[in-house]
Structures are given as C-alpha cells and as structure tokens.
Scaffold this active site. Structure first.
Site, mmCIF file in Angstrom:
data_model
loop_
_atom_site.group_PDB
_atom_site.id
_atom_site.type_symbol
_atom_site.label_atom_id
_atom_site.label_comp_id
_atom_site.label_asym_id
_atom_site.label_seq_id
_atom_site.Cartn_x
_atom_site.Cartn_y
_atom_site.Cartn_z
ATOM 1 C CD GLU A 1 -3.067 -0.686 0.062
ATOM 2 O OE1 GLU A 1 -3.134 0.479 -0.377
ATOM 3 O OE2 GLU A 1 -3.767 -1.606 -0.379
ATOM 4 C CD GLU B 1 5.586 -21.250 10.973
ATOM 5 O OE1 GLU B 1 5.557 -21.632 12.144
ATOM 6 O OE2 GLU B 1 4.701 -20.529 10.466
#
Length: 301
Positions: A85, A116
C-alpha cells in the site's frame, strides 16, 4: 529453542470461550468483539517502542536505506499488505518498503506453513534482496519464536543494520535478536492458538503506525492530507483535486487546472496555488526543501 509452545501466552486457552461451541451467534460475536478491544490497549502499552522504531526507520530511509518486513503465514501476509500500500498511498518506489515472506509470493494466497521452520532461508532471502547496514528489518511473528524471521533478524544484526521485532509474547526469542523489540501482549486468542485474530489485529495496527508515521516524517503528508498520492486513475485524480481544494482553499476548477499543469503531482500543485508560481518554480522549491511541502510553502526564497 524449546519444542513446547504451551508456555506461550498466544497458545493458552481463553477462559471466556471454553464453551464457544455452545454459544449463540450473538454471544460468540460479542465475546470476539470484547476481546478485539484488547488489541488496541495492547498497542497503546508499547507506544514508546513503536516511537523508537519509527524514528530509526525514518532516519534510515532519509539516508538511502530501505524497510523490510519479514514474516511467515499471517505475519508475512500482514507485511505484504502494508508494504504493497505504500507506493499508491505515498508515491514511493516499490523497493523502499518490501515484504519478505516465507515460501515466497505464492505463500500469500496458498498456505506454505512448513516454510517458516527454515531459519537459514530467512537469512538467505534477506541476503538475496541486497540487504545492507543502511536498511532496517522488522521481523514479525506472533509467537516470537518462528525460525524464518529470526534468521532474517540474525543476519541483519550481523551486517550492522537496525533490527525491530514484532511479537505477542513477553520476553520472546525474537526480542533477543532485536535492537527494538515490540511485544504486543494481547492475551489468549478466542480460538486457541489462532493468531490470525487478536494478535494479527494488533500487528496490523503497529505496521500501519510504522509506515504511516515514517511517511509523515519523510514529508509525504501535509496537515493530514496524502499529498504524495499517486493520481493515476479516476478515483485518485478526484481525490487529488479534493486534497488541493482543502490544502489551498481553491475551487474545483482551479484545482483541476493546477493538477494538469503539475502533471498530476499534488505537492507541486499545492505550491503553485499557494505561492502563485509556475510548475518549474514549485519543483525547485520542493527540491530545495527536501520535499517537505510545509517548508516549500513557507520558504523565504
């Protein structure tokens, strides 16, 4: 690293929802809403640490550095959301704020939760971005013990960069790897261990604070207006005109004309309107003032 997660606050059972499967819909939603309120309070408790992080990030970016968010699963996706954004909101290059996610880009929409556990991959993925001591990294992990962001923070520390951790457990492992640990203690989740709930909400709040406050300090905001908005479609061009009208106290027609002359760049358009100067002179003033609009508007020359 201990193999047990049971000692983590984020893995504890929430006493208020032990009988959640027997609740009515409104009872369930009410308790979820009540618990979500705790996220904002938890963020409030760590404002000093967030302040330290913002000041260091802003200084690094002013000196040619970049900001990296590193995480896995929900944490990684939150980093992607915030980073993606920044270009349309503040008209920065996409390389300025980057998200590095365990499992790569496809992991944003397709769960790759086993990725992960590779601490070395976190290190290698950051290294592959050309990470240097000028940059800043934020390692995001609700549990505070996820190997992937820990590997990234460890590498960042080795090259001399400023490191920030964002977790939801007290004295978490990743905090020990960070120059600025941010531990947002929200308590046990409504759904035991589902850190996409309160933990993720709190982390999104923090990431929004980091990027927004940093961009304010970099001169991307005038008053509370997005003066570096990338006006490349109808909606954003109309928003840009509204910003001009608010900032310069001008009419819609004058705002539209100035925006066209300024090649749809809001900051020089505001300088043009407020100082009655040409586009070229507005750009010169902004360059002289390091892009700080308020300084350009008030400059003596």
């Amino acid at each position: 690293m201990t193999d047990s997660l049971t000692f983590l606050t984020t893995e504890q059972r929430n006493a208020r929802t032990i009988h959640m499967d027997e609740m009515t819909t409104v009872e369930m939603l009410t308790v979820m809403n009540d618990e979500d309120h705790k996220a904002a309070e938890a963020v409030k408790n760590v404002l000093p640490a967030i302040t330290k992080a913002v000041d260091h990030i802003a200084e690094a970016l002013k000196n040619g550095g970049r900001l990296f968010y590193v995480g896995a699963g929900t944490s990684g996706r939150l980093g992607v959301l915030d980073a993606s954004e920044c270009p349309p909101t503040f008209m920065v290059d996409p390389s300025l704020v980057q998200a590095v996610m365990a499992g790569g880009g496809r992991a944003f929409t397709e769960a790759k939760e086993n990725s992960e556990d590779n601490e070395n991959q976190g290190r290698e993925d950051l290294k592959a971005r050309g990470f240097s001591k000028k940059d800043v990294v934020v390692g995001i992990t609700a549990s505070g013990r996820t190997p992937y962001p820990i590997g990234a923070l460890t590498y960042a520390g080795e090259v001399g960069a400023f490191t920030i951790s964002l977790s939801c457990n007290d004295k978490s492992e990743i905090s020990g790897k960070a120059d600025c640990p941010i531990e947002v203690i929200v308590g046990p989740e409504v759904l035991t261990g589902s850190t996409r709930l309160k933990s993720a909400t709190a982390h999104k709040m923090v990431l929004n604070m980091l990027s927004t406050a940093v961009m304010v300090k970099l001169g991307k905001v005038y008053e509370n207006l997005m003066v570096d908005v990338h006006a490349n479609n109808y909606k954003l061009r109309e928003r840009a005109k509204s910003i001009l009208m608010e900032a310069a106290g001008t009419s819609y027609e004058e705002a539209e004309e100035a925006l066209q002359k300024a090649q749809h760049q809001v900051k020089p358009a505001i300088v043009m309107l407020k100082r009655k100067v040409s586009f070229e002179e507005a750009k010169r003033l902004l360059d002289t003032c390091d892009g700080q609009l308020r300084d350009a508007v008030n400059a003596k020359t």
